[in-house]
Design an enzyme around this catalytic site. Structure first.
Site, PDB file in Angstrom:
ATOM      1  N   SER A  49      74.686  48.414  -1.219  1.00 58.32           N
ATOM      2  CA  SER A  49      75.065  47.000  -1.424  1.00 58.32           C
ATOM      3  C   SER A  49      76.579  46.815  -1.391  1.00 58.32           C
ATOM      4  CB  SER A  49      74.520  46.508  -2.762  1.00 58.32           C
ATOM      5  OG  SER A  49      73.111  46.500  -2.711  1.00 58.32           O
TER       6      SER A  49
ATOM      7  N   GLN B 295      58.139  41.731 -16.519  1.00 60.21           N
ATOM      8  CA  GLN B 295      58.261  41.085 -17.834  1.00 60.21           C
ATOM      9  C   GLN B 295      57.042  40.201 -18.121  1.00 60.21           C
ATOM     10  OE1 GLN B 295      60.779  42.031 -19.563  1.00 60.21           O
ATOM     11  NE2 GLN B 295      60.551  40.759 -21.378  1.00 60.21           N
TER      12      GLN B 295
ATOM     13  N   SER C  64      72.806  60.744   7.785  1.00 61.85           N
ATOM     14  CA  SER C  64      73.493  61.124   6.534  1.00 61.85           C
ATOM     15  C   SER C  64      73.614  62.631   6.372  1.00 61.85           C
ATOM     16  CB  SER C  64      72.720  60.571   5.327  1.00 61.85           C
ATOM     17  OG  SER C  64      72.583  59.183   5.441  1.00 61.85           O
TER      18      SER C  64
ATOM     19  N   PHE D  67      65.500  59.323  11.812  1.00 60.04           N
ATOM     20  CA  PHE D  67      66.884  58.948  12.120  1.00 60.04           C
ATOM     21  C   PHE D  67      67.777  59.815  11.236  1.00 60.04           C
ATOM     22  CE2 PHE D  67      70.473  56.015  11.074  1.00 60.04           C
ATOM     23  CZ  PHE D  67      70.872  55.611  12.332  1.00 60.04           C
TER      24      PHE D  67
ATOM     25  N   GLU E 282      70.615  52.678   4.361  1.00 62.14           N
ATOM     26  CA  GLU E 282      71.110  51.839   5.477  1.00 62.14           C
ATOM     27  C   GLU E 282      72.298  50.985   5.029  1.00 62.14           C
ATOM     28  OE1 GLU E 282      68.362  50.131   8.287  1.00 62.14           O
ATOM     29  OE2 GLU E 282      66.829  51.550   7.642  1.00 62.14           O
TER      30      GLU E 282
HETATM   31  C1  LIG Z   1      65.105  56.871  -0.151  1.00 62.81           C
HETATM   32  C2  LIG Z   1      66.205  57.137   0.814  1.00 62.81           C
HETATM   33  C3  LIG Z   1      65.926  57.231   2.181  1.00 62.81           C
HETATM   34  C4  LIG Z   1      66.952  57.505   3.086  1.00 62.81           C
HETATM   35  N1  LIG Z   1      66.648  57.665   4.417  1.00 62.81           N
HETATM   36  C5  LIG Z   1      67.644  58.017   5.292  1.00 62.81           C
HETATM   37  C6  LIG Z   1      67.339  58.292   6.669  1.00 62.81           C
HETATM   38  O1  LIG Z   1      66.191  58.177   7.118  1.00 62.81           O
HETATM   39  N2  LIG Z   1      68.355  58.698   7.482  1.00 62.81           N
HETATM   40  C7  LIG Z   1      69.631  58.846   7.038  1.00 62.81           C
HETATM   41  O2  LIG Z   1      70.488  59.214   7.829  1.00 62.81           O
HETATM   42  N3  LIG Z   1      69.958  58.597   5.736  1.00 62.81           N
HETATM   43  C8  LIG Z   1      68.987  58.185   4.872  1.00 62.81           C
HETATM   44  N4  LIG Z   1      69.275  57.948   3.542  1.00 62.81           N
HETATM   45  C9  LIG Z   1      70.656  58.153   3.086  1.00 62.81           C
HETATM   46  C10 LIG Z   1      71.364  56.860   2.727  1.00 62.81           C
HETATM   47  O3  LIG Z   1      71.694  56.140   3.878  1.00 62.81           O
HETATM   48  C11 LIG Z   1      72.567  57.219   1.845  1.00 62.81           C
HETATM   49  O4  LIG Z   1      72.034  57.641   0.603  1.00 62.81           O
HETATM   50  C12 LIG Z   1      73.503  56.058   1.666  1.00 62.81           C
HETATM   51  O5  LIG Z   1      74.186  55.769   2.865  1.00 62.81           O
HETATM   52  C13 LIG Z   1      74.518  56.331   0.558  1.00 62.81           C
HETATM   53  O6  LIG Z   1      75.125  57.572   0.763  1.00 62.81           O
HETATM   54  P1  LIG Z   1      75.221  58.620  -0.445  1.00 62.81           P
HETATM   55  O7  LIG Z   1      73.873  58.768  -1.057  1.00 62.81           O
HETATM   56  O8  LIG Z   1      75.893  59.815   0.064  1.00 62.81           O
HETATM   57  O9  LIG Z   1      76.122  57.876  -1.523  1.00 62.81           O
HETATM   58  P2  LIG Z   1      77.722  57.800  -1.493  1.00 62.81           P
HETATM   59  O10 LIG Z   1      78.206  57.617  -0.111  1.00 62.81           O
HETATM   60  O11 LIG Z   1      78.242  58.917  -2.307  1.00 62.81           O
HETATM   61  O12 LIG Z   1      77.960  56.426  -2.265  1.00 62.81           O
HETATM   62  C14 LIG Z   1      77.629  56.305  -3.667  1.00 62.81           C
HETATM   63  C15 LIG Z   1      77.892  54.899  -4.106  1.00 62.81           C
HETATM   64  O13 LIG Z   1      79.270  54.584  -3.950  1.00 62.81           O
HETATM   65  C16 LIG Z   1      79.431  53.194  -3.701  1.00 62.81           C
HETATM   66  N5  LIG Z   1      80.190  53.017  -2.461  1.00 62.81           N
HETATM   67  C17 LIG Z   1      80.084  53.730  -1.320  1.00 62.81           C
HETATM   68  N6  LIG Z   1      80.955  53.281  -0.397  1.00 62.81           N
HETATM   69  C18 LIG Z   1      81.610  52.250  -0.951  1.00 62.81           C
HETATM   70  C19 LIG Z   1      82.617  51.360  -0.499  1.00 62.81           C
HETATM   71  N7  LIG Z   1      83.112  51.432   0.755  1.00 62.81           N
HETATM   72  N8  LIG Z   1      83.071  50.418  -1.364  1.00 62.81           N
HETATM   73  C20 LIG Z   1      82.575  50.328  -2.608  1.00 62.81           C
HETATM   74  N9  LIG Z   1      81.612  51.139  -3.101  1.00 62.81           N
HETATM   75  C21 LIG Z   1      81.131  52.073  -2.275  1.00 62.81           C
HETATM   76  C22 LIG Z   1      78.005  52.617  -3.564  1.00 62.81           C
HETATM   77  O14 LIG Z   1      77.594  52.044  -4.790  1.00 62.81           O
HETATM   78  C23 LIG Z   1      77.170  53.829  -3.275  1.00 62.81           C
HETATM   79  O15 LIG Z   1      75.819  53.680  -3.666  1.00 62.81           O
HETATM   80  C24 LIG Z   1      68.276  57.645   2.621  1.00 62.81           C
HETATM   81  C25 LIG Z   1      68.559  57.537   1.251  1.00 62.81           C
HETATM   82  C26 LIG Z   1      67.536  57.284   0.361  1.00 62.81           C
HETATM   83  C27 LIG Z   1      67.869  57.175  -1.108  1.00 62.81           C
END
Ligand SMILES: Cc1cc2nc3c(=O)[nH]c(=O)nc-3n(C[C@H](O)[C@H](O)[C@H](O)COP(=O)(O)OP(=O)(O)OC[C@H]3O[C@@H](n4cnc5c(N)ncnc54)[C@H](O)[C@@H]3O)c2cc1C
Length: 385
Positions: free
Chosen positions: A370, A340, A131, A128, A367
């Site tokens: 939090s 722990q 991102s 999928f 996905e």
């Molecule tokens: C192990 C792993 C597997 C993954 N697999 C897939 C996959 O198969 N397909 C795919 O498409 N993507 C995948 N992802 C991507 C994943 O969905 C994104 O990492 C995620 O959506 C967060 O995007 P980002 O890493 O760019 O963090 P950012 O968008 O930069 O966000 C960083 C942090 O900002 C905070 N934040 C973000 N938005 C808000 C808000 N509106 N309000 C308050 N705080 C906020 C949160 O704490 C967040 O963790 C995967 C990620 C990981 C780590």
């Protein structure tokens, strides 16, 4: 032995109890010998075994049946059970569903027959691809371009953090077709892994190893028949897929938490300290009580969301967000307590709780992080829903 009493809750039918018992027995007999040292090979082997066992028929709709629906309770039971046995087995099952979710929900008969027949048999792997480096949480802002050219669309740009990246046979790719700005200008496509112009730019390593990659699309041509749904429907399609699969991430967290509690009970009742089992200490009992409570509360939220979706609710965004937010957060806490209780052995490389401690973390990020789940819950609550 993990608590099974939840299966008697009114959310379930007899077929769910049969599924849970049969999969638990199958997992105990078929997963123990998987070699995790090469995650790509392990995932291919897991998908093949899950396919042979018939479990992947639950991951996508049946292309040969006129009306076939995903059963979210079954998806959750399977993910919870597999996660309790082996995190990589859960991952392999989950990706067969997430990677083809858009085909199950929006595919044509031909698209379903071409791909779901194979992914349900375990002979093709799916991914999928939503991102991008500049748009993770902010998915409506994605950049990867799909330009119309005769009978084709030409894709140019990057995807990152793509699970199964590097081993998938097909990618569901979300790209900007530009019918309107933002969310309304995105479409979804099926891109076979061997499409010229689609390549693996980088493999990504994380604390709980599984196949992950950054993908590059350069002049990557797919036929118009590869589009899922209509032009401009991509964002709606992605959100619909997540509406089904988000509850299953919570179910996986629940499986990890149940395994951690099992390990903590076993350790605390078998280890003697101060002349008695560790479990005689009231503070340890306090931890065990907290863990059991967190697990039951998470399970109630997970299976409420799944049951609601199966009951025909068009969207369960609030319920799925609550389940994912709560179950992943509480599983982190349950696993931490299990570490722990294990003392030094809890942080020893290769121990079950050490593995769970690494495995749970990413579930609070992907996905929808939090914080994003909180935004979904707050918006709907403020709107009176
Ligand atoms: C192990 C792993 C597997 C993954 N697999 C897939 C996959 O198969 N397909 C795919 O498409 N993507 C995948 N992802 C991507 C994943 O969905 C994104 O990492 C995620 O959506 C967060 O995007 P980002 O890493 O760019 O963090 P950012 O968008 O930069 O966000 C960083 C942090 O900002 C905070 N934040 C973000 N938005 C808000 C808000 N509106 N309000 C308050 N705080 C906020 C949160 O704490 C967040 O963790 C995967 C990620 C990981 C780590």
């Amino acid at each position: 032995m993990a608590d099974r009493s939840f299966l008697n809750w009114p959310f379930f039918e007899e077929r769910h109890r049969i599924l849970a018992d049969a999969l638990d027995r199958w997992a105990a007999a078929n997963l123990a010998d998987i070699d995790h040292s090469d995650v790509d090979a392990a995932c291919r082997e897991l998908v093949a075994r899950l396919g042979e066992g018939g479990w992947l028929t639950h991951s996508a709709v049946d292309p040969d049946v006129a009306v076939s629906m995903l059963d979210v309770r079954s998806l959750c039971i399977i993910r919870e059970t597999l996660a309790r046995h082996d995190g990589l087995a859960d991952f392999s099952f989950a990706m067969q569903g997430l990677g083809t979710g858009a085909i199950s929900l929006f595919g044509t008969v031909d698209q379903k027959r071409e791909w779901l027949t194979r992914t349900r048999a375990g002979t093709a792997l799916s991914a999928f691809a939503l991102s991008e480096p500049k748009s993770g949480s902010d998915v409506a802002n994605l950049d990867l371009a799909a330009r119309e050219d005769g009978d084709s669309y030409v894709l140019d740009g990057e995807k990152t953090w793509i699970s199964n990246g590097g081993i998938a046979d097909m990618y569901t790719v979300f790209a900007r077709t530009g019918e309107a700005p933002g969310a309304k200008g995105i479409s979804a496509f099926i891109a076979p892994a061997d499409t010229p112009g689609l390549s693996i730019a980088e493999r990504l390593e994380v604390i709980a190893p599984h196949p992950l990659a950054r993908l590059s699309f350069q002049n990557c041509r797919v036929p118009k028949s590869a589009m899922l749904g209509k032009p401009g429907e991509g964002f709606k399609i992605a959100m619909s897929v997540l509406d089904v699969f988000r509850s299953t991430v919570a179910a996986a967290a629940l499986g990890f938490a149940r395994r951690a509690l099992d390990e903590a009970v076993s350790r605390s009742t078998s280890r003697e300290l101060f002349g008695a089992p560790l479990s005689d200490l009231q503070m340890v009992q306090g931890h065990i009580a907290d863990m059991a409570l967190d697990i039951d509360a998470s399970a109630l939220l997970v299976y409420r969301a799944a049951w609601l979706k199966d009951s025909g609710a068009p969207r369960v965004s609030r319920e799925a967000a609550m389940a994912k937010l709560y179950a992943t957060d509480r599983a982190q806490s349950v696993i931490d307590k299990a570490v722990q209780i294990h003392g030094g052995d809890g942080v020893r490389k290769g121990s079950v709780v050490e593995r769970l401690y690494r495995e749970i973390r990413a579930l609070r990020i992907y996905e929808g992080a939090s914080d994003v789940q909180k935004v979904i819950i707050a918006r709907q609550t403020l709107a009176g829903g």
